[in-house]
Design an enzyme around this catalytic site. Structure first.
Site, PDB file in Angstrom:
ATOM      1  N   ARG A  83       0.612   3.752  -3.324  1.00 59.61           N
ATOM      2  CA  ARG A  83      -0.095   5.013  -2.993  1.00 59.61           C
ATOM      3  C   ARG A  83       0.903   6.217  -2.785  1.00 59.61           C
ATOM      4  O   ARG A  83       0.794   7.231  -3.401  1.00 59.61           O
ATOM      5  CB  ARG A  83      -0.898   4.993  -1.775  1.00 59.61           C
ATOM      6  CG  ARG A  83      -2.208   3.925  -1.689  1.00 59.61           C
ATOM      7  CD  ARG A  83      -3.038   4.189  -0.583  1.00 59.61           C
ATOM      8  NE  ARG A  83      -3.903   2.879  -0.466  1.00 59.61           N
ATOM      9  CZ  ARG A  83      -5.099   2.736   0.151  1.00 59.61           C
ATOM     10  NH1 ARG A  83      -5.581   3.851   0.807  1.00 59.61           N
ATOM     11  NH2 ARG A  83      -5.503   1.670   0.578  1.00 59.61           N
TER      12      ARG A  83
ATOM     13  N   GLU B  63     -12.658  -0.110  -9.543  1.00 53.45           N
ATOM     14  CA  GLU B  63     -12.584  -1.086 -10.540  1.00 53.45           C
ATOM     15  C   GLU B  63     -13.427  -1.314 -11.786  1.00 53.45           C
ATOM     16  O   GLU B  63     -12.963  -1.421 -13.044  1.00 53.45           O
ATOM     17  CB  GLU B  63     -12.027  -2.471  -9.839  1.00 53.45           C
ATOM     18  CG  GLU B  63     -10.867  -2.674  -9.128  1.00 53.45           C
ATOM     19  CD  GLU B  63     -10.962  -2.087  -7.746  1.00 53.45           C
ATOM     20  OE1 GLU B  63     -10.028  -1.729  -6.943  1.00 53.45           O
ATOM     21  OE2 GLU B  63     -12.375  -1.783  -7.094  1.00 53.45           O
TER      22      GLU B  63
ATOM     23  N   ASP C 254      -5.083  -9.906  -8.040  1.00 53.50           N
ATOM     24  CA  ASP C 254      -5.220  -8.862  -9.116  1.00 53.50           C
ATOM     25  C   ASP C 254      -4.068  -8.261  -9.784  1.00 53.50           C
ATOM     26  O   ASP C 254      -3.833  -8.418 -11.132  1.00 53.50           O
ATOM     27  CB  ASP C 254      -6.358  -8.077  -8.693  1.00 53.50           C
ATOM     28  CG  ASP C 254      -5.899  -7.455  -7.291  1.00 53.50           C
ATOM     29  OD1 ASP C 254      -4.766  -7.721  -7.002  1.00 53.50           O
ATOM     30  OD2 ASP C 254      -6.909  -6.725  -6.725  1.00 53.50           O
TER      31      ASP C 254
ATOM     32  N   GLU D 272       0.871  -1.119   0.019  1.00 52.05           N
ATOM     33  CA  GLU D 272      -0.014   0.085  -0.024  1.00 52.05           C
ATOM     34  C   GLU D 272       0.854   1.369  -0.117  1.00 52.05           C
ATOM     35  O   GLU D 272       0.280   2.305  -0.742  1.00 52.05           O
ATOM     36  CB  GLU D 272      -0.995   0.006   1.107  1.00 52.05           C
ATOM     37  CG  GLU D 272      -2.113  -1.209   1.136  1.00 52.05           C
ATOM     38  CD  GLU D 272      -3.186  -0.824   0.155  1.00 52.05           C
ATOM     39  OE1 GLU D 272      -3.117  -0.014  -0.416  1.00 52.05           O
ATOM     40  OE2 GLU D 272      -3.886  -1.960   0.210  1.00 52.05           O
TER      41      GLU D 272
END
Length: 527
Positions: A165, A430, A294, A161
């Site tokens: 980010r 998404e 993913d 993360e």
């Protein structure tokens, strides 16, 4: 050093002509800093002029009707949504990771430890810049310059993360503006993540304690293993950081991960979601293009594209992985012939698809426009369209017209949630991400229509007094909010919505690749 008055008018005139001709937005591929810890006067002047030109470009292009196929009113409505969400965050939660828009206070998820790290600021800054929200951009920049200090936080940082980010967000805004401070901060934060890579295989651990330098994996992960989507979603940012700083430390970490995953046996060609970072062996067999899997697949294709299509090993790994996924997990529902990707748990197929997995329609659309043969272009475009249709059905079959976290397929139900724990929506991007890519590739108006319907649903069911909140059950219209304005709403959801109503000349796919947090990074030049 400022521009003289006549120089300003000359620059404005030239840029106006370029804007009318439809010149693409802010191409910063030529920019390479001479030094990370300082710059010459000439470099500073060059950077200042580029940044100035970029803002003028906003006034000529982004905020006018000069771009041919932009839908100005809808685009500007999304811009207003972004400003409303940002204003609530600034007023009630400045410096916190996220906003609680009902409680009107800060919210700090445990993935970034404990401290004033401002995840929403870093996630939002490139969106603010792209939308031409100058004052808001400047506020974010000042925070990054004067207050952002990840070294001071307590607790564990999520490597994944933090990378997508913070490192990704800072590298993106550096690429868009040329501002050296963003590159400096990106490198500083990336350096804090490096202890996670100290494993026998080079597969990084999930968490790093900034104070102690100790790394470990999530306690809930299978057998203390590393997660495919997490260690597989680092190379865009780390390779770009090495290119900018001329420091191979970061790209070497990625090369080791690539070496390990290339050599590991893959039963049926499939990648499990869990890998032991010490032994290099798969843990429990769980295969999914949704949560835990993913963005591993996403980064293989995008690394190929961002390299200027030179990283053929990444494309080969991607092609082989997708072929296996298609062969083993692609299904069509019995009643309505809805295409979907199931999950594999051990020997059992679970006919469930996550909202997260809907990103794959956008990935296939992007792939289709970069394949060498018409047969492969058609095949992956069909896959993209069919999966996007299914994800749209997951939205259309709810009371709110907003899709759930996960949806299932049985003999009696298709594309709906069957468990209470899967009926929530946390402002995820998404589904609209997929529609955005398909709009760019097909120009089918239905994708804009679907996005506009979603915008209206968000305003009706997610908008509260101080921002936007997730909702606990998309099948009920009852105002049951989760009271969190996720930072990725600002980084991804609003950015994709803004871009689908903008002209294609804004961040064109042949010049920019979006990381998994929707932070655009420039494609390498073909020399």
């Amino acid at each position: 050093m400022g521009l003289r008055l006549w120089e300003k008018y000359l620059l404005l005139g030239a840029l106006a002509i370029l804007g009318i001709m439809g010149v693409s937005f802010v191409v910063m591929n030529d920019y390479e800093p001479k030094a990370i810890n300082g710059e010459s006067e000439s470099a500073k002047l060059s950077r200042d002029i580029v940044a100035r030109k970029a803002f003028i470009d906003h006034e000529i292009g982004f905020n006018s009707s000069l771009y041919g196929n932009a839908d100005i009113s809808k685009r500007d409505h999304v811009k207003d949504m972004m400003k409303f969400a940002w204003d609530g965050y600034k007023k009630y939660a400045w410096g916190a990771n996220e906003l609680r828009p009902i409680s009107k206070m800060g919210h700090s998820a445990s993935i970034f430890g404990s401290g004033k790290t401002g995840a929403s600021i870093i996630d939002a800054i490139d969106t603010l810049y792209i939308m031409g929200l100058k004052n808001e951009y400047n506020d974010a920049k000042r925070f990054i310059e004067t207050e952002l200090n990840m070294k001071s936080i307590r607790g564990d940082l999520s490597v994944f993360e933090t990378n997508i980010r913070f490192v990704g967000g800072l590298l993106s805004i550096h690429a868009l503006t040329g501002e050296i401070v963003f590159l400096q901060k990106a490198q500083e934060i990336a350096d804090l993540l490096l202890p996670a890579f100290d494993t026998p295989t080079g597969i990084p651990l999930a968490l790093v304690n900034v104070k102690t330098g100790k790394a470990n994996n999530w306690a809930w992960a299978s057998g203390g293993c590393s997660i495919l989507s997490e260690f597989g979603s680092l190379e865009l940012e780390f390779n770009y950081l090495s290119n900018l700083t001329h420091n191979s430390t970061y790209s070497n970490k990625i090369a080791k991960i690539r070496e390990t995953i290339s050599q590991i046996p893959k039963p049926d060609g499939l990648y499990s979601n869990y890998l032991n970072p010490r032994t290099g062996k798969w843990c429990s067999k769980h295969v999914s293009i949704g949560a835990l899997g993913d963005s591993f697949y996403e980064y293989l294709l995008k690394q190929y594209l961002i390299s200027g299509k030179k990283d053929l090993d990444a494309k080969k790994l991607y092609d082989d992985a997708i072929e296996a996924i298609e062969n083993h997990l692609l299904y069509k529902s019995a009643k309505n012939n809805l295409w979907y990707f199931a999950e594999l748990k051990g020997a059992r197929v679970e006919h469930k698809m996550d909202h997260l997995a809907c990103f794959i329609s956008g990935l296939f659309a992007l792939q289709s426009s970069n394949e060498p043969t018409q047969e492969r272009k058609d095949h992956f475009l069909e896959l993209a369209i069919k999966i996007a249709d299914t994800c749209h059905e997951s939205y259309a079959r709810t009371e709110t017209q907003i899709g759930p976290e996960s949806f299932r397929f049985t003999q009696d139900a298709e594309a709906i949630s069957l468990r209470e724990t899967e009926k929530y929506y946390i402002l995820r991007p998404e589904v609209v991400e997929g529609w955005f890519y398909l709009w760019r590739v097909t120009k089918d108006e239905k994708y804009r229509d679907w996005c506009w319907n979603f915008v209206q649903a968000m305003d009706k069911y997610c908008k509260v007094e101080a921002g936007y909140s997730g909702i606990r059950n998309v099948y009920r219209i009852n105002g049951d909010y989760d009271d969190v304005q996720q930072s990725f709403l600002l980084a991804e959801t609003f950015k994709y919505l803004y871009l689908i109503f903008s002209d294609d000349a804004v961040l064109p796919f042949d010049q920019w690749v979006f990381n998994t947090e929707a932070h655009p990074l420039p494609v390498a030049k073909n020399v």
